[in-house]
Design a protein around this motif. Structure first.
Motif, short mmCIF file in Angstrom:
data_model
loop_
_atom_site.label_atom_id
_atom_site.label_comp_id
_atom_site.label_asym_id
_atom_site.label_seq_id
_atom_site.Cartn_x
_atom_site.Cartn_y
_atom_site.Cartn_z
N LEU A 24 0.86 -1.19 0.00
CA LEU A 24 0.00 0.00 0.00
C LEU A 24 0.89 1.24 0.00
N PRO A 25 0.61 2.21 -0.87
CA PRO A 25 1.44 3.42 -0.87
C PRO A 25 1.16 4.30 0.36
N VAL A 26 2.09 5.15 0.67
CA VAL A 26 1.88 6.15 1.72
C VAL A 26 0.72 7.04 1.28
N PHE A 27 -0.14 7.39 2.23
CA PHE A 27 -1.27 8.26 1.89
C PHE A 27 -0.94 9.68 2.32
N ALA A 28 -0.89 10.59 1.36
CA ALA A 28 -0.65 12.01 1.67
C ALA A 28 -1.93 12.77 1.32
N PRO A 29 -2.74 13.13 2.33
CA PRO A 29 -4.01 13.80 2.04
C PRO A 29 -3.79 15.09 1.26
N ASP A 30 -4.49 15.22 0.13
CA ASP A 30 -4.35 16.47 -0.64
C ASP A 30 -5.49 17.43 -0.26
N ALA A 31 -5.48 18.61 -0.86
CA ALA A 31 -6.45 19.65 -0.49
C ALA A 31 -7.88 19.17 -0.72
#
Ligand code: ADP
Ligand code: ZN
Ligand code: MG
Length: 494
Positions: A275-282
């Motif tokens: 699973l990729p790292v989750f970086a919440p976007d705007a």
């Protein structure tokens, strides 16, 4: 006396339509093993993918608990062997939980003033399957394996079973308001493990015992208070508390040992490589903000101030979000129809938690179903406006509510057609009073003769009742009473 420390680990099932890392439906109670696929069954070579809806719901809870959402959040494998977990590891979050360092203030209903419980973290993970033990065999149902689960971990900031119970109730109401969990503890949609230790004052945390199998908020209270007492007896006797996991036995009202050597567990967490790292976007963060609602405790306080409601009435109205929404809609309607806001609020609030709640429960519905009720906020507002304006008696207003339920029509129409509106024309009332005067001679006679004011009041009420009988309950009792009083006092003509 000892100091006590309580920390809770609460698991909630998120109401996502599908599981957290595959597309199987999140549905329990169906035929066992019908909602499974290679991903949630842990076949080799398959790839999980994150259900973004689960992430959004988790972050919504985290924000409502005043947690910080980190810039990057990822998953780890928590490894252990147990038959209900086909992969032999659970995908969970360890180093970067999606929500961090929050708090919830305990409020209302006997909470110590200003009690704040710090939230250590909220993390997203998958649930395990269900084991069913029958006789000498154990059966496995994997429908629940992989279902979205959010774990909320508090710091050990609570001190009594009562505070922990309040925390659970408040959290339960919050997640129901957010629409992310149905909060059903008996069915396991909301599960709490309770950790508790005691120590000599000023000595910090003691040896912790974890209590499992607490499937109601009452058991959380009972289990913790039992454990605080049990540990106190041990320390009193100069003995030590064993760090262990205990089970609540609801038949014996006590905790019982389940397993010891908790420290020996080593899950060998390591980052989930698939699973990729989750970086919440705007856009994601905006969707989280858009999911936030006014939380129950804030709403109760606002209802007290804005609508002048008593605290316990506000609390009852706010039990379900649907009920509170209905209340505000109805008050708005009533104000549009000319009622003063606080007056309207008191009347509507009382009708909602008495008549409307009664009708719902009779139909086997909860307050959540009030949104679809035939008695719409506008219809209730109209009825309340009519009765506030003295246009309908209390008894007929109740009848009108029932008629709205069976006929699905507006109360003002029903009342007009049935002639349930209050009769205020003095001439028409006088006619009925005359008839009563003729048939109730002895009562008038006695009222005239008595010097006992109490007796006179009783007789007057009796005579007003007779006038109501003759007008199908429509005569304004105040006007009828005045006219009867005048007749009693009038010199006899004969
Ligand atoms: P573990 O590693 O055993 O899971 P955690 O530090 O993750 O322990 O804490 C789990 C829960 O137990 C948290 O809610 C925490 O507040 C609570 N807790 C930890 N230590 C104690 C203690 N000594 N007494 C009471 N509660 C504790
Ligand atoms: Zn699946
Ligand atoms: Mg832990």
């Amino acid at each position: 006396m000892y100091q006590s420390f309580i920390g809770l680990e609460v698991h909630i099932h998120l109401l996502t339509g599908t599981k957290v890392f595959c597309n199987c439906a999140s549905a329990f109670g169906d035929e066992p093993n019908t909602h499974v696929c290679p991903v949630c069954m842990g076949y080799p070579g398959v790839l999980p993918s994150l259900n973004i809806e689960a992430m959004r719901m988790g972050c919504t809870v985290a924000r409502s608990l005043n947690c910080r959402i980190p810039d990057r959040t990822w998953f780890e494998r928590k490894q252990y062997f147990y038959p209900d977990m086909p992969k032999n590891y659970q995908i969970s979050q360890f180093a970067s939980p999606l929500g961090q360092n929050g708090y919830m203030d305990l409020e209302g209903n006997g909470a110590p003033a200003g009690k704040r419980v710090r939230i250590k973290e909220c993390h997203l993970e998958e649930d395990a399957g269900k084991m069913i033990h029958t006789g000498t065999v154990s059966l496995l149902d994997y429908n629940r394996a992989g279902v979205s689960l959010l774990e909320i971990v508090t710091e050990p900031d609570m001190e009594t079973g009562e505070e922990a119970e309040l925390f659970i109730r408040q959290l339960r109401r919050m997640v129901r308001y957010l629409g992310v969990c149905d909060g059903n503890m008996e069915e396991g949609s909301l599960r709490a493990d309770a950790n508790v230790s005691i120590n000599f004052p000023g000595k910090g945390l003691g040896k912790k015992v974890e209590i499992k199998n607490l499937n109601s908020s009452r058991f959380v209270r009972l289990g913790l208070n039992y454990e605080i007492t049990r540990q106190g007896v041990l320390l009193d006797a100069g003995r030590e508390v064993v760090q262990e996991t205990r089970l609540w036995n609801e038949n014996r009202d006590q905790t019982e040992p389940m397993r010891t050597k908790e420290n020996a567990q080593d899950y060998r967490y390591f980052p989930e490589p698939d699973l990729p790292v989750f970086a919440p976007d705007a856009a994601f963060l905006a969707s989280v903000e858009a999911s936030l609602v006014e939380l129950p405790q804030a709403r109760i306080k606002r209802f007290e101030e804005e609508y002048g409601l008593a605290a316990d009435l506000a609390d009852l109205i706010c039990e379900e979000k649907a009920g509170a929404d209905y209340f505000e809609d109805a008050v708005g309607e009533a104000v549009r129809q000319g009622l003063e806001k606080k007056d309207a609020a008191g009347r509507i609030g009382n009708r909602l938690i008495s008549d409307i709640r009664h009708i719902l429960s009779r139909e086997g519905l909860s307050m959540a179903a009030v949104a679809g009720l035939r008695i719409t906020p506008r219809r209730l507002a109209s009825l309340v406006a009519l009765s506030a304006g003295g246009k309908v008696s209390g008894k007929n207003a109740k009848q009108a509510l029932e008629a709205v339920m069976t006929e699905d029509r507006d109360p003002e129409d029903i009342i007009r057609e049935r002639g349930w509106d209050l009769l205020t024309d003095p001439e028409l009332i006088a006619e009925a009073v005359r008839l009563v005067y003729e048939s109730e001679g002895p009562a008038f006679e006695e009222a005239r003769g008595t010097s006992n004011p109490k007796r006179r009041r009783t007789l007057t009420a009796y005579l007003v009742g007779k006038v109501l009988e003759r007008t199908a309950g429509r005569a304004d009792p105040g006007i009828a009473g005045e006219q009867i009083g005048r007749l009693i006092d009038a010199p006899r003509c004969s």
